[in-house]
Design a protein around this motif. Sequence first.
Motif: not given
Length: 94
Positions: A23-28
């Motif tokens: 999963n790609q976790y994007f910076p908020a």
Amino acid sequence: MAKAFWSGQLIAESNACVVVEGNQYFPAAAVKQEFLKPSPHTTVCPWKGTAHYYHVEVGGMKNENAAWHYPEPSDAAKEIRGCIAFWKGVRVEA
């Protein structure tokens, strides 16, 4: 640069994503917050901690619990603190 789309709308893009379990976790800060609505739903991952969810809403359409984050991840998952990931039909291109 990773990008996330739902219902034809770009909802996130970043070249600073963290990849965990595919999963790609994007910076908020890279996520367009106007498309996220808090959800009361939570789940527990044995090694990351408690995930909290958002509904994704675009153009009057709602994708329930389609984004998640770990506000207080375990030490083993500290790299995803402050990041948001997507699923449930949200298209992520990396």
